[in-house]
Design a protein around this motif. Structure first.
Motif, PDB file in Angstrom:
ATOM      1  N   THR A   1       6.467  -5.142 -15.697  1.00  0.00           N
ATOM      2  CA  THR A   1       7.084  -3.844 -15.389  1.00  0.00           C
ATOM      3  C   THR A   1       6.219  -2.988 -14.472  1.00  0.00           C
ATOM      4  N   CYS A   2       4.878  -3.155 -14.548  1.00  0.00           N
ATOM      5  CA  CYS A   2       3.944  -2.324 -13.771  1.00  0.00           C
ATOM      6  C   CYS A   2       4.114  -0.838 -14.079  1.00  0.00           C
ATOM      7  N   ASP A   3       4.709  -0.500 -15.220  1.00  0.00           N
ATOM      8  CA  ASP A   3       4.768   0.908 -15.601  1.00  0.00           C
ATOM      9  C   ASP A   3       3.462   1.285 -16.312  1.00  0.00           C
ATOM     10  N   ASP A   4       3.364   2.532 -16.754  1.00  0.00           N
ATOM     11  CA  ASP A   4       2.078   2.995 -17.296  1.00  0.00           C
ATOM     12  C   ASP A   4       1.623   2.166 -18.492  1.00  0.00           C
ATOM     13  N   SER A   5       2.581   1.583 -19.211  1.00  0.00           N
ATOM     14  CA  SER A   5       2.212   0.787 -20.386  1.00  0.00           C
ATOM     15  C   SER A   5       1.761  -0.616 -19.991  1.00  0.00           C
ATOM     16  N   GLY A   6       2.055  -1.020 -18.743  1.00  0.00           N
ATOM     17  CA  GLY A   6       1.698  -2.371 -18.312  1.00  0.00           C
ATOM     18  C   GLY A   6       2.454  -3.457 -19.052  1.00  0.00           C
ATOM     19  N   ARG A   7       3.636  -3.129 -19.571  1.00  0.00           N
ATOM     20  CA  ARG A   7       4.357  -4.115 -20.383  1.00  0.00           C
ATOM     21  C   ARG A   7       4.809  -5.324 -19.578  1.00  0.00           C
ATOM     22  N   VAL A   8       4.724  -6.481 -20.236  1.00  0.00           N
ATOM     23  CA  VAL A   8       5.179  -7.732 -19.640  1.00  0.00           C
ATOM     24  C   VAL A   8       6.138  -8.362 -20.637  1.00  0.00           C
ATOM     25  N   PHE A   9       7.263  -8.884 -20.152  1.00  0.00           N
ATOM     26  CA  PHE A   9       8.213  -9.592 -21.020  1.00  0.00           C
ATOM     27  C   PHE A   9       8.269 -11.049 -20.579  1.00  0.00           C
ATOM     28  N   ALA A  10       7.690 -11.931 -21.408  1.00  0.00           N
ATOM     29  CA  ALA A  10       7.611 -13.342 -21.017  1.00  0.00           C
ATOM     30  C   ALA A  10       9.013 -13.940 -20.872  1.00  0.00           C
ATOM     31  N   ARG A  11       9.932 -13.543 -21.753  1.00  0.00           N
ATOM     32  CA  ARG A  11      11.344 -13.958 -21.625  1.00  0.00           C
ATOM     33  C   ARG A  11      12.149 -12.691 -21.418  1.00  0.00           C
ATOM     34  N   GLY A  12      12.065 -12.220 -20.195  1.00  0.00           N
ATOM     35  CA  GLY A  12      12.638 -10.902 -19.933  1.00  0.00           C
ATOM     36  C   GLY A  12      13.903 -10.940 -19.103  1.00  0.00           C
ATOM     37  N   ALA A  13      14.434  -9.757 -18.879  1.00  0.00           N
ATOM     38  CA  ALA A  13      15.619  -9.602 -18.037  1.00  0.00           C
ATOM     39  C   ALA A  13      15.652  -8.167 -17.531  1.00  0.00           C
ATOM     40  N   VAL A  14      16.392  -7.997 -16.443  1.00  0.00           N
ATOM     41  CA  VAL A  14      16.584  -6.663 -15.882  1.00  0.00           C
ATOM     42  C   VAL A  14      18.080  -6.500 -15.644  1.00  0.00           C
TER      43      VAL A  14
END
Ligand code: DI6
Ligand code: FE
Length: 405
Positions: free
Chosen positions: A12-25
């Protein structure tokens, strides 16, 4: 149209630095509606189409927040002299360097500028760049500065990329103002800035080159006072070849960015952090100029100064146009981590352009600009040299480029 970008690993590169290994947008036309774990897509969000990303990585579209891609000609002859030992500053003092590109740029029509500059923007696009900052600064007269800005705007119309412009009239002293730098700055402040202000939509920010071979801190201070009075944000090239107090002037005017900073000190870093200014690292210029002085990365870290990474694409100190090479060099030469480099070409680069609310992050409400990568791990961003793993570029929710990698 509502689109589900499915089966991706999402950074996501947002402030939390979250990454979703099995993600979707999920996107609604040009905006992001939802980002998260694929198993948690809200049932109410029924997509009109599904784009299957087959496990590839998806990041925000990259942002190259410092370029000089609009110019005519090249300076390969100077590069040969520099590799044989003549310094960049000496060539500038002889009337070469920036002034050499000023001569070729003044001689080029708008069409010619576009013809020469478009391939440079294209090569950034191929690398996953969806936003590019473009400076003037090779005109140093009103008409040519304006023509460069018109070219930058036209590139943003012709190519699927968001262009942010900086007026860099204070890049070098034009020959007809020799020994009269204050008069030149006066002209820019009292005539050019008000004219550009009346002609709305050409200038987004005002930039300056603060160095011994260019403009003093006091001159940049005056320029920035005039620019901010007209409502423009400012930024500057500071402490690249020596420390002449540029970052303090930048901090005083709450510059969006201070760029280069090889000779910045711990107290400069503190000032930048207080002003909320982004430190833009330009390792390609550092490499090409081969000055051994490194930017104070540890001080930026300890004072919490956001660091961006940019190509600085220009015909003198960073020939070509590659953000991926800048990313590799930021890691190898400046010691940035892969996470710092990714943040440096996404959310921190967006902040350097005043676009933090809408660009450089994957979050609901942000513009749907993405890059899709054929890589196994995020560590591969800024790892490859001369091989480009970008396989898709999405701008404002539309696929604008696909590559077979
Ligand atoms: N950015 C610049 O504006 C100057 N150096 C840099 O890193 C000079 C660009 C040029 O030599 O044309
Ligand atoms: Fe530059």
């Amino acid at each position: 149209m509502r689109t589900l970008w499915a089966n991706a690993s999402v950074a996501t590169c947002d402030d939390s630095g979250r990454v979703f290994a099995r993600g979707a947008v999920v996107t609604d036309d040009e905006r992001i509606a939802w980002v998260g774990d694929e198993s948690e897509i809200p049932t109410g969000l029924r997509p009109d189409r599904v784009i299957e990303l087959a496990g590839r990585w998806l990041t925000p579209g990259l942002i190259d927040c410092h370029t000089h891609v609009v110019y005519a000609g090249q300076r390969a002859g100077e590069f040969a002299r520099r590799t044989a030992g003549t310094s960049y500053a000496d060539i500038a003092r002889e009337g070469g360097g920036i002034l050499s590109t000023v001569r070729s740029t003044r001689a080029a029509s708008l069409d010619e500028l576009l013809r020469q500059s478009a391939p440079r923007v294209q090569s950034l696009l191929q690398e996953g760049v969806t936003t590019v900052e473009i400076k003037s600064g090779y005109g140093l007269d009103y008409e040519t500065e304006r023509r460069m800005l018109l070219a930058a705007r036209a590139l943003g119309q012709q190519l699927p990329v968001t262009v942010v412009t900086s007026l860099l009239a204070a890049h070098a002293l034009p020959e007809d103002f020799k020994d009269r730098a204050d008069d030149y700055i006066d002209l820019v402040c009292t005539s050019w800035l008000p004219r550009f202000a009346r002609e709305q939509g050409l200038v987004d920010m005002v930039d300056a080159y603060c160095e011994d071979i260019a403009f003093s801190a006091a001159q940049c201070d005056r320029l920035f006072a005039a620019a901010t009075a007209l409502g423009w944000p400012v930024r500057l090239h500071a402490e690249q070849l020596g420390n002449v107090g540029g970052s303090r002037v930048g901090a005083k005017h709450r510059a969006l960015a201070c760029d280069h900073l090889e000779y910045a000190t711990a107290s400069d870093a503190l000032e930048l952090s207080r002003a909320g200014t982004v430190a833009v690292m330009l390792p390609v210029a550092w490499y090409v100029l081969a000055d051994p002085h490194l930017p104070p990365i540890e001080h930026f870290r300890s004072h919490g100064v956001p660091m961006a990474v940019a190509s600085d694409a220009n015909p003198g100190s960073a020939p070509g146009a590659s953000l991926q090479i800048a990313m590799n060099m930021a890691r190898r030469l400046f010691g940035l981590t892969s996470v710092e480099v990714l943040d440096g070409v996404t959310r921190h680069a967006a902040r350097a352009l005043g676009l933090h609310d809408t660009h450089g992050r994957l979050a609901p409400g942000c513009v749907a600009d993405f890059a899709v990568w054929s890589i196994d791990t995020l560590d591969e961003l800024g790892y490859w040299i001369g091989y480009n793993p970008c396989s898709m570029v999405v701008r404002s929710g539309a696929i604008v480029l696909e590559r077979n990698v």
